[in-house]
Design a protein around this motif. Sequence first.
Motif, mmCIF file in Angstrom:
data_model
loop_
_atom_site.group_PDB
_atom_site.id
_atom_site.type_symbol
_atom_site.label_atom_id
_atom_site.label_comp_id
_atom_site.label_asym_id
_atom_site.label_seq_id
_atom_site.Cartn_x
_atom_site.Cartn_y
_atom_site.Cartn_z
ATOM 1 N N ILE A 1 0.834 -1.199 0.000
ATOM 2 C CA ILE A 1 0.000 0.000 0.000
ATOM 3 C C ILE A 1 0.869 1.250 0.000
ATOM 4 C CG2 ILE A 1 -1.641 1.324 1.388
ATOM 5 C CD1 ILE A 1 -2.801 -1.399 2.282
ATOM 6 N N GLY A 2 1.925 1.248 0.810
ATOM 7 C CA GLY A 2 2.838 2.394 0.836
ATOM 8 C C GLY A 2 3.513 2.625 -0.505
ATOM 9 N N GLY A 3 3.857 1.538 -1.211
ATOM 10 C CA GLY A 3 4.456 1.671 -2.544
ATOM 11 C C GLY A 3 3.495 2.306 -3.541
ATOM 12 N N PHE A 4 2.244 1.868 -3.524
ATOM 13 C CA PHE A 4 1.250 2.470 -4.420
ATOM 14 C C PHE A 4 1.036 3.947 -4.102
ATOM 15 C CE2 PHE A 4 -0.439 -1.912 -5.275
ATOM 16 C CZ PHE A 4 -0.195 -1.877 -6.641
ATOM 17 N N VAL A 5 0.973 4.273 -2.827
ATOM 18 C CA VAL A 5 0.801 5.682 -2.435
ATOM 19 C C VAL A 5 1.985 6.506 -2.906
ATOM 20 C CG1 VAL A 5 0.709 7.231 -0.438
ATOM 21 C CG2 VAL A 5 -0.713 5.189 -0.494
ATOM 22 N N LEU A 6 3.183 5.980 -2.774
ATOM 23 C CA LEU A 6 4.378 6.703 -3.201
ATOM 24 C C LEU A 6 4.389 6.930 -4.705
ATOM 25 C CD1 LEU A 6 7.046 7.923 -2.247
ATOM 26 C CD2 LEU A 6 8.108 5.710 -2.667
ATOM 27 N N VAL A 7 4.014 5.917 -5.483
ATOM 28 C CA VAL A 7 3.968 6.055 -6.946
ATOM 29 C C VAL A 7 2.954 7.116 -7.348
ATOM 30 C CG1 VAL A 7 3.314 4.864 -9.083
ATOM 31 C CG2 VAL A 7 4.843 3.761 -7.456
ATOM 32 N N VAL A 8 1.764 7.060 -6.778
ATOM 33 C CA VAL A 8 0.730 8.043 -7.112
ATOM 34 C C VAL A 8 1.163 9.442 -6.699
ATOM 35 C CG1 VAL A 8 -1.626 8.769 -6.555
ATOM 36 C CG2 VAL A 8 -1.147 6.378 -7.070
ATOM 37 N N LEU A 9 1.809 9.561 -5.555
ATOM 38 C CA LEU A 9 2.276 10.866 -5.091
ATOM 39 C C LEU A 9 3.311 11.455 -6.041
ATOM 40 C CD1 LEU A 9 2.230 12.960 -2.778
ATOM 41 C CD2 LEU A 9 4.126 11.693 -1.773
ATOM 42 N N VAL A 10 4.265 10.651 -6.476
ATOM 43 C CA VAL A 10 5.299 11.136 -7.396
ATOM 44 C C VAL A 10 4.682 11.561 -8.723
ATOM 45 C CG1 VAL A 10 7.307 10.394 -8.753
ATOM 46 C CG2 VAL A 10 7.194 9.894 -6.314
ATOM 47 N N LEU A 11 3.764 10.752 -9.251
ATOM 48 C CA LEU A 11 3.120 11.098 -10.517
ATOM 49 C C LEU A 11 2.291 12.377 -10.405
ATOM 50 C CD1 LEU A 11 1.979 7.571 -11.749
ATOM 51 C CD2 LEU A 11 3.873 8.959 -12.623
ATOM 52 N N SER A 12 1.558 12.522 -9.309
ATOM 53 C CA SER A 12 0.719 13.715 -9.161
ATOM 54 C C SER A 12 1.557 14.972 -8.942
ATOM 55 C CB SER A 12 -0.274 13.527 -8.020
ATOM 56 O OG SER A 12 0.410 13.394 -6.800
ATOM 57 N N VAL A 13 2.651 14.867 -8.198
ATOM 58 C CA VAL A 13 3.514 16.038 -7.999
ATOM 59 C C VAL A 13 4.167 16.441 -9.317
ATOM 60 C CG1 VAL A 13 5.669 16.800 -6.910
ATOM 61 C CG2 VAL A 13 3.910 15.682 -5.552
ATOM 62 N N GLY A 14 4.577 15.473 -10.118
ATOM 63 C CA GLY A 14 5.146 15.795 -11.429
ATOM 64 C C GLY A 14 4.146 16.506 -12.335
ATOM 65 N N ARG A 15 2.926 16.008 -12.341
ATOM 66 C CA ARG A 15 1.886 16.646 -13.166
ATOM 67 C C ARG A 15 1.576 18.049 -12.652
ATOM 68 N NH1 ARG A 15 -4.394 15.166 -13.555
ATOM 69 N NH2 ARG A 15 -4.871 16.415 -15.374
ATOM 70 N N LEU A 16 1.501 18.202 -11.345
ATOM 71 C CA LEU A 16 1.219 19.510 -10.767
ATOM 72 C C LEU A 16 2.343 20.496 -11.055
ATOM 73 C CD1 LEU A 16 -0.866 20.993 -9.047
ATOM 74 C CD2 LEU A 16 0.378 20.237 -7.033
ATOM 75 N N ALA A 17 3.585 20.044 -11.023
ATOM 76 C CA ALA A 17 4.723 20.924 -11.297
ATOM 77 C C ALA A 17 4.702 21.410 -12.741
ATOM 78 C CB ALA A 17 6.030 20.191 -10.998
ATOM 79 N N ARG A 18 4.237 20.580 -13.662
ATOM 80 C CA ARG A 18 4.162 21.001 -15.063
ATOM 81 C C ARG A 18 3.063 22.027 -15.303
ATOM 82 N NH1 ARG A 18 4.825 15.421 -15.744
ATOM 83 N NH2 ARG A 18 2.606 15.176 -16.139
ATOM 84 N N ARG A 19 2.094 22.131 -14.401
ATOM 85 C CA ARG A 19 0.965 23.037 -14.608
ATOM 86 C C ARG A 19 1.279 24.473 -14.208
ATOM 87 N NH1 ARG A 19 -4.587 20.343 -12.933
ATOM 88 N NH2 ARG A 19 -5.363 21.869 -14.416
ATOM 89 N N GLY A 20 2.332 24.710 -13.479
ATOM 90 C CA GLY A 20 2.722 26.084 -13.203
ATOM 91 C C GLY A 20 2.817 26.420 -11.730
ATOM 92 N N ARG A 21 3.411 27.604 -11.503
ATOM 93 C CA ARG A 21 3.721 28.046 -10.146
ATOM 94 C C ARG A 21 2.473 28.346 -9.315
ATOM 95 N NH1 ARG A 21 8.341 32.276 -9.068
ATOM 96 N NH2 ARG A 21 9.494 30.355 -9.183
ATOM 97 N N ARG B 1 -0.533 27.128 -9.491
ATOM 98 C CA ARG B 1 -1.208 25.884 -9.077
ATOM 99 C C ARG B 1 -0.428 25.196 -7.963
ATOM 100 N NH1 ARG B 1 -5.674 23.763 -12.562
ATOM 101 N NH2 ARG B 1 -5.999 25.534 -13.906
ATOM 102 N N MET B 2 0.894 25.283 -8.026
ATOM 103 C CA MET B 2 1.715 24.667 -6.988
ATOM 104 C C MET B 2 1.469 25.349 -5.645
ATOM 105 S SD MET B 2 3.582 22.084 -7.825
ATOM 106 C CE MET B 2 4.924 22.047 -6.674
ATOM 107 N N THR B 3 1.373 26.680 -5.640
ATOM 108 C CA THR B 3 1.131 27.408 -4.394
ATOM 109 C C THR B 3 -0.206 27.020 -3.795
ATOM 110 O OG1 THR B 3 2.439 29.256 -5.215
ATOM 111 C CG2 THR B 3 0.978 29.705 -3.368
ATOM 112 N N THR B 4 -1.234 26.970 -4.631
ATOM 113 C CA THR B 4 -2.558 26.579 -4.151
ATOM 114 C C THR B 4 -2.539 25.146 -3.616
ATOM 115 O OG1 THR B 4 -3.578 28.024 -5.788
ATOM 116 C CG2 THR B 4 -4.976 26.340 -4.812
ATOM 117 N N ALA B 5 -1.878 24.253 -4.337
ATOM 118 C CA ALA B 5 -1.807 22.859 -3.897
ATOM 119 C C ALA B 5 -1.070 22.733 -2.572
ATOM 120 C CB ALA B 5 -1.128 22.017 -4.962
#
Length: 75
Positions: free
Chosen positions: A29-49, A51-55
């Motif tokens: 479960i921790g591995g799945f959470v870590l994978v999803v977290l990394v993918l979502s942070v990468g996508r959020l970082a590509r969307r701009g500054r 959005r990152m502040t709000t997140a």
Amino acid sequence: MDSAPVPPATNLAEDALLGLLLPFWQLVIGGFVLVVLVLSVGRLARRGRSRMTTALLVTAAAIAGFTLVGVLLQV
């Protein structure tokens, strides 16, 4: 003298087996959470500054809320 009743050995074996498997499932479960977290942070970082502040603000509020609920439930 009557001796105390002995519980069946199968229950003890089942508990021991579940005790051994529990850390494995926590790791899965921790591995799945870590994978999803990394993918979502990468996508959020590509969307701009902005959005990152709000997140970050929403995440900080969620962490503070969960911490408060945890502390209140411990008492």
